[in-house]
Design an enzyme around this catalytic site. Sequence first.
Site, short mmCIF file in Angstrom:
data_model
loop_
_atom_site.label_atom_id
_atom_site.label_comp_id
_atom_site.label_asym_id
_atom_site.label_seq_id
_atom_site.Cartn_x
_atom_site.Cartn_y
_atom_site.Cartn_z
N TYR A 142 0.84 -1.20 0.00
CA TYR A 142 0.00 0.00 0.00
C TYR A 142 0.88 1.25 0.00
CZ TYR A 142 -2.83 3.81 1.84
OH TYR A 142 -3.41 5.03 2.01
C1 UD1 Z 1 -3.58 2.52 9.28
C2 UD1 Z 1 -2.70 2.03 8.18
C3 UD1 Z 1 -1.99 3.18 7.56
C4 UD1 Z 1 -2.99 4.21 7.08
C5 UD1 Z 1 -3.84 4.63 8.27
C6 UD1 Z 1 -4.92 5.59 7.91
C7 UD1 Z 1 -2.00 -0.23 8.79
C8 UD1 Z 1 -0.90 -1.09 9.31
N1 UD1 Z 1 -1.76 1.09 8.72
O1 UD1 Z 1 -2.75 3.12 10.26
O2 UD1 Z 1 -1.20 2.76 6.49
O3 UD1 Z 1 -2.31 5.32 6.57
O4 UD1 Z 1 -4.46 3.47 8.82
O5 UD1 Z 1 -5.83 5.02 7.02
O6 UD1 Z 1 -3.07 -0.71 8.42
N2 UD1 Z 1 -5.35 -0.50 17.32
C9 UD1 Z 1 -5.80 -1.25 18.40
N3 UD1 Z 1 -6.99 -1.91 18.27
C10 UD1 Z 1 -7.74 -1.88 17.13
C11 UD1 Z 1 -7.27 -1.12 16.03
C12 UD1 Z 1 -6.07 -0.44 16.15
O7 UD1 Z 1 -5.15 -1.32 19.43
O8 UD1 Z 1 -8.81 -2.53 17.09
C13 UD1 Z 1 -4.11 0.28 17.47
C14 UD1 Z 1 -3.03 -0.05 16.46
O9 UD1 Z 1 -2.22 -1.08 16.94
C15 UD1 Z 1 -2.30 1.30 16.37
C16 UD1 Z 1 -3.43 2.34 16.57
O10 UD1 Z 1 -4.47 1.62 17.24
O11 UD1 Z 1 -1.41 1.45 17.43
C17 UD1 Z 1 -3.97 2.90 15.28
O12 UD1 Z 1 -4.31 1.82 14.41
P1 UD1 Z 1 -5.22 2.03 13.11
O13 UD1 Z 1 -6.38 2.89 13.43
O14 UD1 Z 1 -5.49 0.67 12.53
O15 UD1 Z 1 -4.31 2.87 12.13
P2 UD1 Z 1 -2.77 2.63 11.71
O16 UD1 Z 1 -2.43 1.21 11.76
O17 UD1 Z 1 -1.94 3.59 12.48
#
Ligand code: UD1
Length: 337
Positions: A142
């Site tokens: 991506y």
């Molecule tokens: C994701 C994408 C990134 C993209 C961004 C915005 C991935 C690996 N990265 O970022 O490329 O630019 O979205 O669209 O997919 N978390 C939890 N529980 C959950 C979901 C997330 O603990 O159910 C944590 C994750 O570990 C992270 C943070 O929350 O630390 C943010 O996660 P998330 O919202 O999925 O976004 P990114 O992974 O940062």
Amino acid sequence: MKNSVLVTGGAGYIGSHVVQQLVTRGERVVVIDNLSTGFRDAVCGAELVVGNVGDRALVARLLREHHVEAVMHFAAHTVVPESVSDPLKYYGNNTCNTHRLLACCAAAGVGRFIFSSAAAVYGVTDNGIADEGTPTQPINPYGASKLMSETILRDFCATGAMRHITLRYFNVAGCDPLGRIGQSTPHATLLIRVACEHAVGKRASLSIFGTDYDTPDGTGIRDYIHVDDLASAHLRALDHLRDGGESLTLNCGYGHGYSVREVIDAVQRVGGQPSSVVELPRRAGDTPILIARSDRLKQNLDWQPQYDDLDFIVRTALLWEKQLARKSAPLASASRA
Ligand code: UD1
């Protein structure tokens, strides 16, 4: 006279918020979206043409018939794990179709282009803070597909045929404060969306992926930007190009972050419901901290955020999630009957 803006992916989450702001300030807007992840209802006040950005004949016709002066290019696949399992889908749609779109713009003499890129182009940074000079080392297809598109766009603009603003989004969240449009994609994985789904009862529990990071509370830290602040950066970008401004690549974030626990606390505070939280190991591919240096956005585009407030972001996301839950409720009871 060229006088309208073509928005690709304008029926999607971010694109639809930009279309709404463009229409509100009286711009002529035409949207092209294949509705693979977008929603017809999300396009308010602009013409929607259902089709693919890679369809050269269709795009050429739209550029000509609508006298398009600028293109905002949102249409893309955005699910990181899917990009790992199906990279050709990502390079095809994100990179090859951006190339096709640019070729159409070149043929039609469209000289202004605003491109949706992502913090994913940076990969894992040394200290979790990225400015626009931080080396770009994407760790998934991506991010690589976005970086390749950035390169094609930059090299094309270097010929003098076009000027661009490339916006690298950090963690986009929240919805229209008036609840008219929002984020509706099924199978959500993004933290704020998932936490709001939990708050309205759509999910039984909420997972924290990793509690042993080297951060103050052990959970991952991200720079969450409200979608309407991100949208206003696009309008400022358009103004900049219209004023003759130079091509720029700019981070879009607030320059500070929140941990997963802080986000969950905010959702509890705003939603008034206790959360059922499950602590799990780290998610593959996650970086501990990712925060934007966003001074260049403020300086170059004279952009000022309006919604730099986690509770506000969560309130708007929750408002939308409640509306989605209400809309799906009759269907759920009908299917049970
Ligand atoms: C994701 C994408 C990134 C993209 C961004 C915005 C991935 C690996 N990265 O970022 O490329 O630019 O979205 O669209 O997919 N978390 C939890 N529980 C959950 C979901 C997330 O603990 O159910 C944590 C994750 O570990 C992270 C943070 O929350 O630390 C943010 O996660 P998330 O919202 O999925 O976004 P990114 O992974 O940062």
